[in-house]
Design an enzyme around this catalytic site. Structure first.
Site, PDB file in Angstrom:
ATOM      1  N   LYS A 231      11.238 -12.046   1.196  1.00 16.85           N
ATOM      2  CA  LYS A 231      12.375 -11.931   1.688  1.00 16.85           C
ATOM      3  C   LYS A 231      13.087 -10.877   0.534  1.00 16.85           C
ATOM      4  O   LYS A 231      14.130 -10.174   0.974  1.00 16.85           O
ATOM      5  CB  LYS A 231      13.276 -13.046   1.635  1.00 16.85           C
ATOM      6  CG  LYS A 231      12.957 -13.867   3.105  1.00 16.85           C
ATOM      7  CD  LYS A 231      13.771 -15.136   3.236  1.00 16.85           C
ATOM      8  CE  LYS A 231      13.789 -15.778   4.313  1.00 16.85           C
ATOM      9  NZ  LYS A 231      14.720 -16.964   4.694  1.00 16.85           N
TER      10      LYS A 231
ATOM     11  N   ASP B 201      20.082 -15.298   8.267  1.00 23.04           N
ATOM     12  CA  ASP B 201      20.516 -17.006   8.024  1.00 23.04           C
ATOM     13  C   ASP B 201      21.688 -17.202   7.979  1.00 23.04           C
ATOM     14  O   ASP B 201      22.135 -18.607   8.200  1.00 23.04           O
ATOM     15  CB  ASP B 201      19.596 -17.185   6.491  1.00 23.04           C
ATOM     16  CG  ASP B 201      18.234 -16.817   6.651  1.00 23.04           C
ATOM     17  OD1 ASP B 201      17.440 -17.386   7.899  1.00 23.04           O
ATOM     18  OD2 ASP B 201      17.581 -16.834   5.555  1.00 23.04           O
TER      19      ASP B 201
END
Ligand code: ATR
Length: 280
Positions: free
Chosen positions: A71, A108
């Site tokens: 990520k 997210d």
């Protein structure tokens, strides 16, 4: 960007990635909306993430999700990073734009906020102080999400206090570092408590936290989804607090990514929830 025959390809790059629920979620939506495409597992070793991300366009992918451990490493590999993802410091979604450029996003934050709104449609970030436990990658997305939505006071407690201090310094007000030992008292007056640590996850120790100071009206969120009800959520529910488990964040973070690749915002139906719950 669709490939030939209007077949849209997407996937998830991670290492290991075999246990990802993302293919089940996205392929469910592909079927539900009668689309022509597929979402696949992309096991990519850390040293090959550059080749893999740069190969998306040549392989005809509309884009992909990026998961652990890529990520942060994937950030310099894309041409453009969404400002919210920049602030979070990680991307979980890559979109191959019509001109072939790669854009990086982080969904997210959306997933977390939407999971709270699904549980309590009237939820507001500025309803009162928030306590967040944990200062890892997931915590960063949640801190940015809460600050973005107008949270006025966020008490950040982490076992390694220096990490909480560093995040409070980086994000500034409203984030304040509170020593881990004071996490019990840090629940006084809160409207929301969020656990982002791995404590309470299957196979891990439970989170040691006294809920004595927690107001009865406070919402309690745990981003863990295995088990669906962590010891923290069970204790909160038993004393009458509303609770939100981590499945909603997992399902909701997938929605804007699907929209970017397939062109429609998919719904989070009870059927999808049941289908994914059956895999946990
Ligand atoms: P994620 O991406 O899920 O946030 P992470 O970045 O590895 O995962 O962060 C894990 C979080 O759980 C950290 O806040 C970590 O605390 P430390 O920064 O002190 O390591 C927290 N955590 C993990 N095990 C813990 C434990 N036994 N006690 C307290 N906190 C713990």
């Amino acid at each position: 960007m669709a490939t030939d025959n209007n077949y849209t390809l997407a996937g998830v790059m991670g290492w290991p990635v075999a246990h990802s629920r993302s293919p089940a979620i996205h392929n469910h939506w592909i079927r539900q909306y009668g689309l022509n495409g597929s979402y696949v597992l992309l096991p990519v070793q850390p040293e090959l993430i550059g080749d893999a991300v740069r190969g998306l366009r040549a392989l005809g992918f509309a884009g992909c999700n990026i998961t652990i451990p890529h990520k942060v490493a994937a950030m310099p590999l894309v041409d453009r990073i969404d400002p919210l993802a920049q602030r979070i410091g990680a991307i979980n979604t890559v979109v191959v734009e019509a001109d072939g450029a790669l854009s990086g996003y982080n969904t997210d934050a959306f997933g977390f906020i939407q999971s709270l709104l699904d549980a309590q449609p009237g939820w507001r970030a500025d309803a009162g102080p928030v306590t967040v436990l944990g200062a890892g990658g997931a915590s960063r997305a949640i801190l940015v999400a809460l600050a973005e939505r107008g949270a006025k006071e966020i008490r950040l407690c982490n076992r390694s206090g220096d990490k909480a201090l560093a995040l409070a310094q980086e994000f500034g007000a409203p984030v304040k570092a509170v020593p881990w030992e004071q996490r019990h008292e840090a629940l006084a007056d809160v409207a929301l408590l969020v656990n982002t640590t791995s404590l309470g996850m299957k196979g891990q120790d439970p989170l040691e936290l006294s809920l004595d100071h927690l107001p009865k009206h406070a919402l309690v969120s745990d981003i863990i989804y295995v088990p669906l009800e962590t010891p923290l959520l069970a204790a909160a529910r038993q004393r009458g607090n509303a609770t939100v488990n981590g499945l909603g964040m997992l399902l909701n973070q997938a929605r804007p990514a699907f929209q970017a690749w397939f062109g429609l915002m998919p719904a989070l139906t009870p059927e999808l929830r049941r289908m994914v719950e059956a895999t946990l």
